[in-house]
Write a protein that holds these residues in place. Sequence first.
Motif, PDB file in Angstrom:
ATOM      1  N   VAL A  86      -3.419  -3.591 -10.381  1.00 14.48           N
ATOM      2  CA  VAL A  86      -3.647  -2.566  -9.362  1.00 14.48           C
ATOM      3  C   VAL A  86      -5.141  -2.422  -9.065  1.00 14.48           C
ATOM      4  O   VAL A  86      -5.549  -2.264  -7.918  1.00 14.48           O
ATOM      5  N   LYS A  87      -5.945  -2.536 -10.121  1.00 14.97           N
ATOM      6  CA  LYS A  87      -7.388  -2.484  -9.906  1.00 14.97           C
ATOM      7  C   LYS A  87      -7.825  -3.609  -8.982  1.00 14.97           C
ATOM      8  O   LYS A  87      -8.729  -3.483  -8.182  1.00 14.97           O
ATOM      9  N   TYR A  90      -6.110  -4.986  -6.732  1.00 16.22           N
ATOM     10  CA  TYR A  90      -5.486  -4.931  -5.414  1.00 16.22           C
ATOM     11  C   TYR A  90      -6.476  -4.436  -4.355  1.00 16.22           C
ATOM     12  O   TYR A  90      -7.055  -3.389  -4.452  1.00 16.22           O
ATOM     13  N   THR A  91      -6.655  -5.201  -3.338  1.00 17.16           N
ATOM     14  CA  THR A  91      -7.589  -4.747  -2.308  1.00 17.16           C
ATOM     15  C   THR A  91      -6.934  -4.654  -0.939  1.00 17.16           C
ATOM     16  O   THR A  91      -7.568  -4.329   0.033  1.00 17.16           O
ATOM     17  N   ALA A  92      -5.661  -4.977  -0.868  1.00 18.00           N
ATOM     18  CA  ALA A  92      -4.905  -4.932   0.386  1.00 18.00           C
ATOM     19  C   ALA A  92      -5.655  -5.627   1.515  1.00 18.00           C
ATOM     20  O   ALA A  92      -6.458  -6.513   1.284  1.00 18.00           O
ATOM     21  N   SER A 150       0.808  -1.230   0.000  1.00 18.59           N
ATOM     22  CA  SER A 150       0.000   0.000   0.000  1.00 18.59           C
ATOM     23  C   SER A 150       0.840   1.279   0.000  1.00 18.59           C
ATOM     24  O   SER A 150       0.632   2.135  -0.857  1.00 18.59           O
TER      25      SER A 150
END
Lengths: 366, 269
Positions: free
Chosen positions: B261-262, B264-266, B96
């Motif tokens: 990256v889209k 990616y939700t961490a 992040s």
Amino acid sequence: MRLPSCGCCAIAVRCRFWESRIDMPLIEVDNLSKTFRVPEREGGFLAAIRSVFNRRFRQVHAVRGVSFCVEPGEIVGFLGPNGAGKTTTLKMLSGLLHPTSGTATVLGDVPWRRHSEYLRRISMLMGQRSQLQWDLPALDSFMVHAAVYNIPKDQYRQRLDKLVEMLELGPVLKKQIRTLSLGERMKCEICVSLLHGPEVLFLDEPTIGVDITMQARIRDFIGDYNRRYGATIILTSHYMADVTALCKRVIVIDQGRILFDGQLEALSEKLAPFKVIAIDLDADTDGYDFAALGDVLAKEDRKVKLRVPKGAAASVTGRLLRELPVLDLTIEDPPIEDVIGRAFGGSSGVGPEEETSAAESQGGDR
Amino acid sequence: MTAVARSFFAFLRKGIAVMLQYRGEIVLWAIWGLVNPAVSYALWSAAAESNADGTIAGFGRGEFAAYFFAMMIVGHLTQAWDTYEIGHLVRSGEMSPKLLRPILPIWEALAGNLSYKITTLAFVVPMWCLFAWLVRPTFDTSAWQLGLGLIAIVLGAVLNFVLNYVFALVAFWTPKLDAMGELYFGACMLWGGRFAPLDALPDILRWLSGLQPFKWMFAFPSELIMGRITDPSEAFRGLGIQLAWIAVSIVGFRALWSVAVKRYTAVSG
């Protein structure tokens, strides 16, 4: 020229016919939602085997249709229990998450397009994530930051000196990050977040885990930074004190919805008309009728916690001191989860429709 | 200096500082990189000597020594390990803060890669010399082969780094990615010629290796440096194929990055 699309922003649009321009809010969020799909299964070995063949998912609605606007230079506090959707909202506004639906603009840009010009103008501080290099002194991370954000040398020096002075960072700059205390590290995190002079700051629990003295210092610093540089700040915290010290305006979020958006005084009046009185007693007081004074929150051995209406706090305190062998007595604001829970009838007590209408009636005046 | 170049050099300085903090660990990693070709050399030279003519696929003991000596150097200089790293960054949420910077995280990874190679040079160069002194490789390298070989090493390093990073991006979908690292490493060993010279492989495997990018990261630069590629046009064709694979990898990276990256939700909250 684009007009704000959300109704709550109408008041923020000020037409100045002699200037023939329209001031836009700095942050404009309209009907923003984020749904996560998370795998789910029962506990146990058999369930683990079953989940291989039949994977079940659950939709988690982290943020549901949130709308609000923030004006330049404002500090807004996001309040809400764990899992309320505060961090998810901040992550969307900082460009870390794509929303499932809805729109948002910050500084005229759509955050999740992640334009580097946008990222240069904001900062997000996550209390539970470090942006510093663990094995090196803070100064090394600061220098990398200066290069990445293209901060001219003089300006870097100037800002660093200022931040080091304001945060009293001098003695820790040359120590490895991993040898610092949590409070010292947090101050370094704040310092690095501000080196490039962000216009918008997203602070996600900036005081988590640090002691009370340090919390107060960090709070003072954030307020000072806002006043000096006019930065716009959205802050989440579990500590009511952070919010009361810094934010005139608060947004209360629970289960992904805005329950309250307005002035802090209105929130305290509405949500926390109580004080919590905690006493330590010197002797057993079996039979004493604490319930007659207020709600008994906890009673074990010689420690008692009472919730009393704000107006009655003084008289109840006087009575307790007169009638009981009190060793120690403290009067506190109730914890924020408790306050929010009570005011909105608890997460389970209020149906979705009721929550929506509450948000509309209270948020509508902004 | 452009913004990316300035940031890259800052990352490089930081990377070297971090490596210097962990001198012991990076020396162990470097030793592992030396042991690998040394063991392969021992096995293959023993196998060759057990043959009547003392060779396998045209490699005698001296040629095997030269090949694995070249591979020791090439393997060190072209290695990449982001398939092992990114899964951890995604799982722990450390990705992040990197995504919040106005620069692609791949530049920091590239600087980290280079800083390891720069920092370990002081240790590995003497080890390379020691190995050469022990196994007495038979070289027949002319100046043009050495010159083009050095270019091939640089291109091989770029190719391996970018392609490895592209594979690593799968971590945005499945963060537990250790197996991907192993799979990629295994492909480098077999198809890249790190385990055995490709000429020593069965025809079908050798043909398959030509269709994949791994050969161009390891075997090709090594064979060029040891003087095994004698036709300049073949050398230039190899450099061209390296460039083509680099282009494909970069296109792959650009296409996959925005999707990743889209995705990616961490660790949400």
